[in-house]
Design a protein around this motif. Structure first.
Motif, mmCIF file in Angstrom:
data_model
loop_
_atom_site.group_PDB
_atom_site.id
_atom_site.type_symbol
_atom_site.label_atom_id
_atom_site.label_comp_id
_atom_site.label_asym_id
_atom_site.label_seq_id
_atom_site.Cartn_x
_atom_site.Cartn_y
_atom_site.Cartn_z
ATOM 1 N N MET A 239 0.833 -1.214 0.000
ATOM 2 C CA MET A 239 0.000 0.000 0.000
ATOM 3 C C MET A 239 0.861 1.255 0.000
ATOM 4 S SD MET A 239 -3.061 -0.800 2.689
ATOM 5 C CE MET A 239 -3.883 -2.380 2.764
ATOM 6 N N ASP A 240 1.830 1.279 0.865
ATOM 7 C CA ASP A 240 2.665 2.466 1.057
ATOM 8 C C ASP A 240 3.538 2.739 -0.162
ATOM 9 O OD1 ASP A 240 3.735 4.617 2.385
ATOM 10 O OD2 ASP A 240 5.091 3.450 3.639
ATOM 11 N N SER A 241 4.036 1.682 -0.789
ATOM 12 C CA SER A 241 5.014 1.846 -1.864
ATOM 13 C C SER A 241 4.399 1.925 -3.254
ATOM 14 C CB SER A 241 6.009 0.683 -1.839
ATOM 15 O OG SER A 241 6.729 0.654 -0.632
ATOM 16 N N ILE A 242 3.281 1.222 -3.479
ATOM 17 C CA ILE A 242 2.764 1.114 -4.840
ATOM 18 C C ILE A 242 1.271 1.412 -4.938
ATOM 19 C CG2 ILE A 242 2.489 -0.391 -6.853
ATOM 20 C CD1 ILE A 242 4.821 -2.064 -5.851
ATOM 21 N N ALA A 243 0.448 0.614 -4.276
ATOM 22 C CA ALA A 243 -0.968 0.538 -4.631
ATOM 23 C C ALA A 243 -1.868 1.553 -3.942
ATOM 24 C CB ALA A 243 -1.490 -0.873 -4.343
ATOM 25 N N GLY A 244 -1.430 2.136 -2.825
ATOM 26 C CA GLY A 244 -2.327 2.976 -2.045
ATOM 27 C C GLY A 244 -3.224 2.139 -1.145
ATOM 28 N N GLU A 245 -4.026 2.818 -0.340
ATOM 29 C CA GLU A 245 -4.864 2.130 0.655
ATOM 30 C C GLU A 245 -5.948 1.274 -0.013
ATOM 31 O OE1 GLU A 245 -4.751 2.110 4.075
ATOM 32 O OE2 GLU A 245 -2.842 3.183 3.972
ATOM 33 N N PHE A 246 -6.151 0.103 0.528
ATOM 34 C CA PHE A 246 -7.272 -0.746 0.107
ATOM 35 C C PHE A 246 -7.605 -1.697 1.240
ATOM 36 C CE2 PHE A 246 -3.455 -3.068 -1.200
ATOM 37 C CZ PHE A 246 -3.709 -4.350 -0.752
ATOM 38 N N THR A 247 -8.770 -2.280 1.169
ATOM 39 C CA THR A 247 -9.195 -3.247 2.185
ATOM 40 C C THR A 247 -9.804 -4.474 1.508
ATOM 41 O OG1 THR A 247 -11.384 -2.229 2.400
ATOM 42 C CG2 THR A 247 -9.661 -1.479 3.924
ATOM 43 N N ILE A 248 -9.563 -5.618 2.090
ATOM 44 C CA ILE A 248 -10.248 -6.861 1.729
ATOM 45 C C ILE A 248 -10.515 -7.604 3.028
ATOM 46 C CG2 ILE A 248 -10.128 -9.094 0.570
ATOM 47 C CD1 ILE A 248 -8.334 -7.982 -1.496
ATOM 48 N N ASN A 249 -11.754 -7.980 3.243
ATOM 49 C CA ASN A 249 -12.098 -8.804 4.399
ATOM 50 C C ASN A 249 -11.992 -10.261 3.963
ATOM 51 O OD1 ASN A 249 -13.228 -10.223 6.524
ATOM 52 N ND2 ASN A 249 -14.792 -8.682 6.937
ATOM 53 N N TRP A 250 -10.818 -10.852 4.146
ATOM 54 C CA TRP A 250 -10.593 -12.199 3.633
ATOM 55 C C TRP A 250 -11.537 -13.213 4.268
ATOM 56 C CZ3 TRP A 250 -8.281 -12.826 -0.724
ATOM 57 C CH2 TRP A 250 -7.326 -11.901 -1.141
ATOM 58 N N HIS A 251 -11.939 -12.963 5.487
ATOM 59 C CA HIS A 251 -12.844 -13.894 6.166
ATOM 60 C C HIS A 251 -14.147 -14.063 5.397
ATOM 61 C CE1 HIS A 251 -14.765 -16.038 9.460
ATOM 62 N NE2 HIS A 251 -15.786 -15.198 9.398
ATOM 63 N N ASN A 252 -14.555 -13.021 4.672
ATOM 64 C CA ASN A 252 -15.828 -13.067 3.945
ATOM 65 C C ASN A 252 -15.676 -13.450 2.471
ATOM 66 O OD1 ASN A 252 -17.270 -12.321 6.216
ATOM 67 N ND2 ASN A 252 -17.147 -10.126 5.760
ATOM 68 N N GLU A 253 -14.461 -13.740 2.048
ATOM 69 C CA GLU A 253 -14.256 -14.047 0.630
ATOM 70 C C GLU A 253 -14.777 -15.445 0.275
ATOM 71 O OE1 GLU A 253 -12.965 -12.367 -2.160
ATOM 72 O OE2 GLU A 253 -13.328 -10.670 -0.807
ATOM 73 N N ASN A 254 -15.317 -15.551 -0.945
ATOM 74 C CA ASN A 254 -15.705 -16.863 -1.465
ATOM 75 C C ASN A 254 -14.628 -17.360 -2.434
ATOM 76 O OD1 ASN A 254 -16.135 -15.570 -3.981
ATOM 77 N ND2 ASN A 254 -18.251 -15.105 -3.425
ATOM 78 N N LEU A 255 -14.969 -18.324 -3.268
ATOM 79 C CA LEU A 255 -14.015 -18.878 -4.229
ATOM 80 C C LEU A 255 -14.570 -18.822 -5.654
ATOM 81 C CD1 LEU A 255 -12.835 -21.993 -2.179
ATOM 82 C CD2 LEU A 255 -11.465 -19.974 -2.715
ATOM 83 N N GLU A 256 -15.364 -17.812 -5.937
ATOM 84 C CA GLU A 256 -16.123 -17.784 -7.185
ATOM 85 C C GLU A 256 -15.528 -16.908 -8.281
ATOM 86 O OE1 GLU A 256 -19.081 -19.739 -7.651
ATOM 87 O OE2 GLU A 256 -18.090 -20.607 -5.912
ATOM 88 N N ARG A 257 -14.406 -16.229 -8.027
ATOM 89 C CA ARG A 257 -13.896 -15.298 -9.031
ATOM 90 C C ARG A 257 -13.533 -15.994 -10.343
ATOM 91 N NH1 ARG A 257 -15.866 -11.445 -7.228
ATOM 92 N NH2 ARG A 257 -15.055 -9.333 -7.122
#
Length: 463
Positions: A239-257
């Motif tokens: 985040m700090d070096s490249i992408a900027g702030e973001f959030t992902i709640n991995w606990h709520n992720e599924n496997l459908e992508r």
């Protein structure tokens, strides 16, 4: 010190706890379909010069015979990842995932996850589940943490996915998964120059190299090497070096992508697919001779224009070899119109340098449209105008193509592509490989890799 888990530790917990029941039937079939598609593409690429060169390098370097190479032989998991990944990627014919500001090829994760699964003697379900994890991680990071606009390559997100999938395939605990992902994510941040300006072989090898690094990171974690647990959110982290702030709640992720990934109908950069299909439809409808064409004008979405249309990533009308040709809308549209298809043979050196295609591609002009851009990535909208020498104008408009999310490729469609790419190996073996992939959730990974070991390509037949 805070007891709160870092983002990579949360990701690792999710990857460790994921189980087969989390996958929908649609996702299971999509995973098998992506494996079939990618193995077919890899087989079709085995006579490609860079792939043969990497094969020679792999044989010269040697290594413990632990993991199968597509086309026969064994080597270490990291070397196998690079070689098999290069074969999957070389033709630029494997699947894609479209995020608003990032496009990647999640099937590039098949090589590391397959190597890890074979090394661990995993079953097919374990392999497919680990592959789903790799897909989910790469795609979700592409959604929320695009890096192309900062000058970095889409392989950046792939490092996290490849390591997460490989570590899960090897049966790691949460701590080991976190270390593997942290090491890979910290170590592999490739520059976007890979795909800008004068293109090189590296365009097709950047992800295999990242995947090889992720496989190496996974092995380091297996042997107790730790990685920076604040790789995402820490001081000078992603985040700090490249992408900027973001959030992902991995606990709520599924496997459908995986169900949101798309298959290439044509052997061409993904953002060209709808325009190629449209031009072929216009060609068949109007039957205009190539010599009667004054101009082909394509209006498309900004991502297509910037990457392959002559926008921010460089001009696309000086075309001398494959890597330039398969990332040039003018070339690919000219090839489609002249040859009625865009397949591996359209990138043979003799075809690229022939006068008819070099002349027609100069008549292709590409420009972006704000309205079409706003519809991406839900659509791949474009409009084609073909003007003849006598001033007549013929038009067609497209919003998708056969293989896009709105028109997903069935198993039969994937098999047709697979059969065309595997025609230079024994037909019975090609059929057995396809049937094993279709039944992968009921067999061991070794049942597939033993078949991949038997592949022999006719050396005198080019891709």
């Amino acid at each position: 010190m805070s007891n709160k888990k870092t983002m990579v530790e949360q990701l690792a917990d999710w990857a460790h706890d994921a189980d087969w029941s989390m996958l929908s039937d649609e996702a299971k079939e999509a995973l098998k379909g992506r494996v079939l598609d990618s193995i077919g593409v890899a087989i079709g690429a085995l006579n490609g010069e860079p792939v043969k060169n990497i094969r020679q390098m792999t044989e010269n370097l040697g290594g413990e015979k632990l993991v199968t190479l597509i086309g026969g032989g064994k080597t270490t998991p990291d070397y196998a990842t690079f070689y098999n990944g290069a074969a999957v990627r070389y033709l630029d014919f494997n699947d894609s995932y479209l995020a608003k500001e990032e496009t990647g090829h999640p099937s590039d994760n098949i090589a590391p996850v397959l190597a890890a699964a074979e090394y661990a003697d995993a079953n097919g379900k374990d392999f497919l589940l680990a592959l789903a994890i790799a897909y989910q991680v790469q795609c979700r990071l592409s959604d929320v943490a695009p890096v192309r606009k900062y000058g970095f390559d889409h392989t950046v997100q792939g490092a996290y996915g490849a390591a997460a999938g490989a570590a899960r395939a090897m049966g790691f605990d949460s701590s080991e998964i976190a270390n593997a992902v942290a090491i890979a994510g910290t170590g592999y941040n490739s520059l976007r120059v890979t795909r800008t300006g004068e293109l090189s072989n590296w365009k097709g090898l950047a992800y295999p190299n990242t995947a090889m690094g992720a496989m190496h990171a996974t092995m380091l974690a297996k042997y107790g090497i730790s990685g920076p647990r604040e790789v995402f959110e820490g001081n000078k982290g992603l985040m700090d070096s490249i992408a900027g702030e973001f959030t992902i709640n991995w606990h709520n992720e599924n496997l459908e992508r995986v169900t949101d990934t798309i298959i290439k109908r044509f052997n061409a950069e993904i953002h060209s697919q709808s325009s190629i299909e449209g031009l072929l439809e216009l060609r068949d409808r109007e039957n205009i001779k190539p010599e009667d064409i004054k101009a082909i004008r394509l209006t498309t979405f900004d991502v297509a224009y910037n990457i392959i249309g002559g926008g921010e990533e460089g001009g696309k009308k000086l075309i001398r070899y494959k890597e330039e040709a398969d990332h040039s809308l003018p070339y690919m549209l000219a090839a489609a119109y002249l040859d009625g298809q865009v397949m591996p043979e359209q990138y043979d050196s003799d075809r690229i340098n022939r006068g008819d295609i070099q002349e027609l591609l100069q008549k292709v002009d590409v420009k972006p449209d704000v309205h079409y851009s706003s519809r991406f990535p839900d659509e791949m909208a474009c409009r084609i105008e073909l003007e003849t020498n006598d001033g007549q104008i013929f038009e067609i408009e497209k919003s998708d193509y056969k293989g896009f999310k709105s028109k997903p490729a069935s198993w039969d469609v994937l098999m047709a592509k697979y059969n065309s790419l595997t025609r230079n190996i024994d037909s019975d073996l090609a059929h057995e490989i396809a049937e094993t992939i279709r039944n992968l959730d009921n067999v061991n990974v070794s049942d597939l890799t033993q078949l991949l070991d038997q592949i022999q390509i006719k050396e005198d037949v080019s891709i």
